[in-house]
Design an enzyme around this catalytic site. Structure first.
Site, PDB file in Angstrom:
ATOM      1  N   LYS A 200       4.676  -1.184   7.722  1.00  0.00           N
ATOM      2  CA  LYS A 200       4.693  -0.127   8.733  1.00  0.00           C
ATOM      3  C   LYS A 200       6.084   0.461   8.749  1.00  0.00           C
ATOM      4  CE  LYS A 200       1.722   1.396  11.837  1.00  0.00           C
ATOM      5  NZ  LYS A 200       0.265   1.232  11.635  1.00  0.00           N
TER       6      LYS A 200
HETATM    7  N1  GLU Z   1      -1.765   4.110  10.432  1.00  0.00           N
HETATM    8  C1  GLU Z   1      -3.104   3.713  10.112  1.00  0.00           C
HETATM    9  C2  GLU Z   1      -3.365   2.285  10.553  1.00  0.00           C
HETATM   10  O1  GLU Z   1      -2.707   1.761  11.408  1.00  0.00           O
HETATM   11  C3  GLU Z   1      -3.458   3.975   8.655  1.00  0.00           C
HETATM   12  C4  GLU Z   1      -2.619   3.267   7.661  1.00  0.00           C
HETATM   13  C5  GLU Z   1      -2.882   3.694   6.208  1.00  0.00           C
HETATM   14  O2  GLU Z   1      -3.764   4.496   5.995  1.00  0.00           O
HETATM   15  O3  GLU Z   1      -2.161   3.203   5.352  1.00  0.00           O
HETATM   16  O4  GLU Z   1      -4.296   1.660  10.111  1.00  0.00           O
END
Ligand code: GLU
Length: 425
Positions: free
Chosen positions: A115
């Protein structure tokens, strides 16, 4: 003293990290996770903090703080979104990185969790400032991202335009176009059909499956959605297509209740124009606390973490809680929901649709071969309903709540991979 402090991992000690650790600890205990693996999973593999200086409109240079945390890569390259929000901090990003590890493992994607984020309020930045911020952040994290290393995506406060600037900055550094470095891009530069509404669509699939399990018919059911961003608005549209009445909606500016059910296409047109649900002619306004505790079949928290907490858990009047937001429910609140018999579709299952279609986007980019929207939706449905059925059947046979079952399945998959790969050196 020093050891004691390090033991507590004070670098990451923030509310979101505490919630994630409490859930992880309790799943690890329940499944008797090998203590060596427990030690490895509880902290991220790598955490990068960067300074992101940009020139503001008034010529001043402002330095923002950015992060990219990579939790675990045993199953494949790192994957996870980038968040632009004033509350972003190292602990929150680390917690969400761990959550991506469990989400990807649960639904069977060959990714590890990551993240990233920048502590900023994107609403106060001009488009040009946002572009400078995104490009400088991308070049600061450049050494650790890439289509084989770590693939960012949108999250709270970011969108396909931000992904386009990230893809362009990365490609400019390398010297040629590398679409596979990020997902959630515009279609014109290698984005995928069906990515934008994937999280909302996946969420709707799990809600329909939960209703089937509980013998609740969609027509006559009601939903309340807290958070009307990318996840909430698509979930509203798709659920209303199945005959579920959306009786409550809320965003950061305010909340509305309409017992007869909102006209969703009108509401979506209105919010696209005005940027908020406030002022929409249908329904009456109410407080955020009252929205969460409205009687409804399904409550969907689809905003920031910790919205279901000790203050409201005992008052919720929903049959199903479908967690669109990551870490939507505080650890202590979860126990209350379980006691009260609320059927919880946990975040790592409920909102996995986004990263599933991100995976499809990445595969399409690597192969330079693009699929039709129907193919994407069918494959998304297959993964979501298959995973839901797997978690539900284990939850019933082992008499463990859906959340703990989902976490244990994910942790088991990672544990198996770690044991196969062994410890280096
Ligand atoms: N931000 C989204 C999540 O928390 C998508 C992450 C992604 O597609 O890599 O799942």
């Amino acid at each position: 003293m020093l050891n004691g402090q390090l033991e507590k991992m004070e670098e990451f000690d923030q509310p979101a990290y505490r919630i994630a650790m409490a859930y992880f600890d309790s799943a690890a205990r329940l499944m008797h996770l090998d203590p060596n693996l427990y030690e490895r999973f509880k902290t991220p593999q790598r955490a990068l903090i960067v300074s992101v200086p940009i020139r503001r409109q008034d010529d001043r240079v402002q330095v923002f703080r950015g992060y990219r945390v990579q939790h675990n890569s045993a199953l494949g390259p790192f994957k996870g979104g980038i968040r632009y929000h004033p509350g972003v901090n190292l602990g929150e990003v680390a917690a969400l990185a761990m959550w991506m590890t469990w989400k990807c493992a649960l639904v069977g994607l060959p990714f590890g969790g990551a993240k990233g984020g920048i502590r900023c309020d994107p609403d106060t930045l001009s488009r040009a400032e946002l572009q400078r911020l995104t490009r400088r952040y991308t070049s600061e994290i450049f050494p650790i991202i890439g289509p084989d290393k770590d693939i960012p995506a949108p999250d709270i406060g970011t969108n396909e335009q931000i992904m386009a600037w990230m893809m362009d900055t990365y490609s400019q550094h390398v010297g040629y176009a590398i679409p596979g470095v990020v997902t959630g891009k515009p279609i014109s530069i290698g984005g995928s059909m069906g990515r934008e509404d994937a999280t909302g669509r996946g969420l709707a699939f799990t809600i329909l499956e939960a209703m089937r399990h509980l013998s609740i018919s969609a027509s006559g059911s009601t939903a309340v959605i807290q958070g009307f961003g990318n996840v909430g608005k698509h979930a509203a549209r798709i659920l209303s297509g199945y005959g579920i009445r959306i009786v409550g909606v809320g965003d950061a500016k305010g909340c509305l209740l309409h017992e007869g059910g909102f006209d969703i296409s009108r509401l979506l047109n209105y919010t696209a124009r005005e940027g908020t649900v406030i002022g929409f002619p249908e329904g009456e306004s109410l407080s955020p606390a009252a929205l969460i505790t409205q009687p409804c079949t399904v409550l969907i928290p689809a905003a920031v973490s910790g919205m279901i907490n000790l203050e409201n858990a005992a008052q919720l009047q929903c049959r199903i809680l479908a967690e669109g937001a990551n870490l939507a429910t505080d650890f202590e609140a979860d126990a209350i929901l379980n006691d009260r018999g609320v059927f919880v579709i946990p975040d790592i299952l409920a909102n996995a649709g986004g990263v599933i279609v991100s995976y499809f986007e990445w595969v399409q980019d690597l192969q330079n071969y693009f699929w039709k929207e129907k193919e994407i939706q069918d494959r998304l449905a297959e993964v979501m309903t298959g995973t839901f059925a797997h978690v539900l059947s284990r939850s019933l046979s082992e008499k463990t709540e859906m959340r703990m079952t989902a976490l244990m399945i994910a942790i088991e998959k990672l544990a198996t991979a770690h044991l196969a790969r062994g410890l280096y050196p």
